[in-house]
Design a protein around this motif. Structure first.
Motif, PDB file in Angstrom:
ATOM      1  N   MET A   1       0.851  -1.171   0.000  1.00 34.75           N
ATOM      2  CA  MET A   1       0.000   0.000   0.000  1.00 34.75           C
ATOM      3  C   MET A   1       0.897   1.234   0.000  1.00 34.75           C
ATOM      4  O   MET A   1       1.861   1.303   0.750  1.00 34.75           O
ATOM      5  N   LEU A   2       0.517   2.182  -0.835  1.00 30.12           N
ATOM      6  CA  LEU A   2       1.185   3.473  -0.905  1.00 30.12           C
ATOM      7  C   LEU A   2       0.192   4.549  -0.501  1.00 30.12           C
ATOM      8  O   LEU A   2      -1.018   4.335  -0.551  1.00 30.12           O
ATOM      9  N   VAL A   3       0.701   5.725  -0.134  1.00 29.01           N
ATOM     10  CA  VAL A   3      -0.183   6.836   0.192  1.00 29.01           C
ATOM     11  C   VAL A   3      -0.468   7.623  -1.085  1.00 29.01           C
ATOM     12  O   VAL A   3       0.395   7.753  -1.949  1.00 29.01           O
TER      13      VAL A   3
ATOM     14  N   ASP B   1      -8.513  14.139   1.670  1.00 34.47           N
ATOM     15  CA  ASP B   1      -7.618  13.081   2.138  1.00 34.47           C
ATOM     16  C   ASP B   1      -8.026  12.574   3.516  1.00 34.47           C
ATOM     17  O   ASP B   1      -7.413  11.659   4.054  1.00 34.47           O
ATOM     18  N   ASP B   2      -9.067  13.168   4.098  1.00 32.08           N
ATOM     19  CA  ASP B   2      -9.593  12.729   5.393  1.00 32.08           C
ATOM     20  C   ASP B   2     -10.625  11.604   5.233  1.00 32.08           C
ATOM     21  O   ASP B   2     -11.148  11.095   6.223  1.00 32.08           O
ATOM     22  N   LEU B   3     -10.918  11.226   3.990  1.00 37.09           N
ATOM     23  CA  LEU B   3     -11.882  10.159   3.726  1.00 37.09           C
ATOM     24  C   LEU B   3     -11.155   8.839   3.492  1.00 37.09           C
ATOM     25  O   LEU B   3      -9.988   8.822   3.099  1.00 37.09           O
ATOM     26  N   PHE B   4     -11.841   7.740   3.703  1.00 34.57           N
ATOM     27  CA  PHE B   4     -11.261   6.408   3.492  1.00 34.57           C
ATOM     28  C   PHE B   4     -11.446   6.026   2.024  1.00 34.57           C
ATOM     29  O   PHE B   4     -12.439   5.416   1.643  1.00 34.57           O
ATOM     30  N   LEU B   5     -10.453   6.402   1.197  1.00 36.02           N
ATOM     31  CA  LEU B   5     -10.512   6.207  -0.248  1.00 36.02           C
ATOM     32  C   LEU B   5      -9.324   5.382  -0.716  1.00 36.02           C
ATOM     33  O   LEU B   5      -8.247   5.446  -0.127  1.00 36.02           O
ATOM     34  N   VAL B   6      -9.535   4.650  -1.808  1.00 35.53           N
ATOM     35  CA  VAL B   6      -8.474   3.802  -2.340  1.00 35.53           C
ATOM     36  C   VAL B   6      -8.476   3.818  -3.863  1.00 35.53           C
ATOM     37  O   VAL B   6      -9.538   3.896  -4.490  1.00 35.53           O
ATOM     38  N   SER B   7      -7.273   3.766  -4.433  1.00 36.37           N
ATOM     39  CA  SER B   7      -7.066   3.540  -5.856  1.00 36.37           C
ATOM     40  C   SER B   7      -6.547   2.117  -5.994  1.00 36.37           C
ATOM     41  O   SER B   7      -5.726   1.676  -5.192  1.00 36.37           O
TER      42      SER B   7
ATOM     43  N   VAL C   1      -6.630   6.604   5.734  1.00 33.13           N
ATOM     44  CA  VAL C   1      -6.547   5.145   5.880  1.00 33.13           C
ATOM     45  C   VAL C   1      -5.296   4.784   6.665  1.00 33.13           C
ATOM     46  O   VAL C   1      -5.332   3.962   7.578  1.00 33.13           O
ATOM     47  N   TRP C   2      -4.193   5.413   6.329  1.00 28.01           N
ATOM     48  CA  TRP C   2      -2.935   5.159   7.040  1.00 28.01           C
ATOM     49  C   TRP C   2      -3.085   5.496   8.518  1.00 28.01           C
ATOM     50  O   TRP C   2      -2.671   4.731   9.386  1.00 28.01           O
ATOM     51  N   LYS C   3      -3.695   6.642   8.781  1.00 35.21           N
ATOM     52  CA  LYS C   3      -3.886   7.068  10.169  1.00 35.21           C
ATOM     53  C   LYS C   3      -4.754   6.062  10.925  1.00 35.21           C
ATOM     54  O   LYS C   3      -4.426   5.673  12.049  1.00 35.21           O
ATOM     55  N   ALA C   4      -5.840   5.617  10.319  1.00 34.43           N
ATOM     56  CA  ALA C   4      -6.738   4.657  10.972  1.00 34.43           C
ATOM     57  C   ALA C   4      -6.042   3.321  11.240  1.00 34.43           C
ATOM     58  O   ALA C   4      -6.356   2.638  12.215  1.00 34.43           O
ATOM     59  N   LEU C   5      -5.100   2.966  10.374  1.00 38.03           N
ATOM     60  CA  LEU C   5      -4.352   1.724  10.559  1.00 38.03           C
ATOM     61  C   LEU C   5      -3.131   1.905  11.467  1.00 38.03           C
ATOM     62  O   LEU C   5      -2.413   0.951  11.743  1.00 38.03           O
TER      63      LEU C   5
ATOM     64  N   ILE D   1      -0.395   3.811  10.864  1.00 39.63           N
ATOM     65  CA  ILE D   1       0.847   3.788  10.091  1.00 39.63           C
ATOM     66  C   ILE D   1       1.246   5.212   9.727  1.00 39.63           C
ATOM     67  O   ILE D   1       0.414   5.998   9.267  1.00 39.63           O
ATOM     68  N   ASP D   2       2.519   5.533   9.899  1.00 41.35           N
ATOM     69  CA  ASP D   2       3.062   6.835   9.530  1.00 41.35           C
ATOM     70  C   ASP D   2       3.209   6.894   8.003  1.00 41.35           C
ATOM     71  O   ASP D   2       3.852   6.021   7.409  1.00 41.35           O
ATOM     72  N   THR D   3       2.622   7.904   7.365  1.00 41.09           N
ATOM     73  CA  THR D   3       2.662   8.005   5.906  1.00 41.09           C
ATOM     74  C   THR D   3       4.077   8.193   5.359  1.00 41.09           C
ATOM     75  O   THR D   3       4.316   7.929   4.189  1.00 41.09           O
ATOM     76  N   SER D   4       5.013   8.628   6.196  1.00 41.21           N
ATOM     77  CA  SER D   4       6.383   8.839   5.716  1.00 41.21           C
ATOM     78  C   SER D   4       7.111   7.524   5.445  1.00 41.21           C
ATOM     79  O   SER D   4       8.171   7.520   4.823  1.00 41.21           O
ATOM     80  N   ILE D   5       6.535   6.407   5.862  1.00 43.54           N
ATOM     81  CA  ILE D   5       7.159   5.099   5.619  1.00 43.54           C
ATOM     82  C   ILE D   5       7.248   4.824   4.124  1.00 43.54           C
ATOM     83  O   ILE D   5       8.184   4.220   3.652  1.00 43.54           O
ATOM     84  N   GLY D   6       6.244   5.267   3.380  1.00 46.45           N
ATOM     85  CA  GLY D   6       6.272   5.137   1.930  1.00 46.45           C
ATOM     86  C   GLY D   6       5.457   3.991   1.385  1.00 46.45           C
ATOM     87  O   GLY D   6       4.553   4.186   0.601  1.00 46.45           O
ATOM     88  N   GLU D   7       5.772   2.776   1.788  1.00 42.12           N
ATOM     89  CA  GLU D   7       5.053   1.608   1.299  1.00 42.12           C
ATOM     90  C   GLU D   7       5.004   0.562   2.405  1.00 42.12           C
ATOM     91  O   GLU D   7       6.005   0.324   3.078  1.00 42.12           O
TER      92      GLU D   7
END
Length: 99
Positions: free
Chosen positions: A1-3, A24-30, A79-83, A85-91
């Protein structure tokens, strides 16, 4: 997963499903083109699960192409926040499935 950024001025433009920008505050995915197909998953919900068991449900709004591999997904920062996970991790590795 990527941000991924879904707001105006981020990433590639409006989403494929509705031609709109989204917070970006919504739970969305590509999703990778293999799964997104010709928009068959637009508006559908999927579950994204961390390998340690935390999961969230997200709405498919875009095609992220083939650059992320056959099973690749990119999600909004929420999504990252809810899980947790720090978005700076990348993947990060996750599991996803239909709801």
């Amino acid at each position: 997963m990527l941000v991924n950024g879904f707001q105006n001025g981020e990433e590639e433009g409006p989403t494929s499903c509705d031609g709109q920008y989204h917070s970006d505050d919504l739970f969305l995915v590509s999703m990778a083109s293999k799964w997104y197909g010709p928009g068959l998953l637009c508006g559908k919900m999927i579950s994204i699960k961390r390998l340690i068991g935390i999961s969230v449900q997200t709405m498919v709004v875009d095609d992220c192409g083939d650059g992320y591999g056959d099973n690749g997904i990119s999600t909004a920062a929420a999504v990252w926040k809810a899980l947790g996970i720090d978005t700076s991790i990348g993947e990060v590795p996750v599991l996803w499935s239909d709801v």
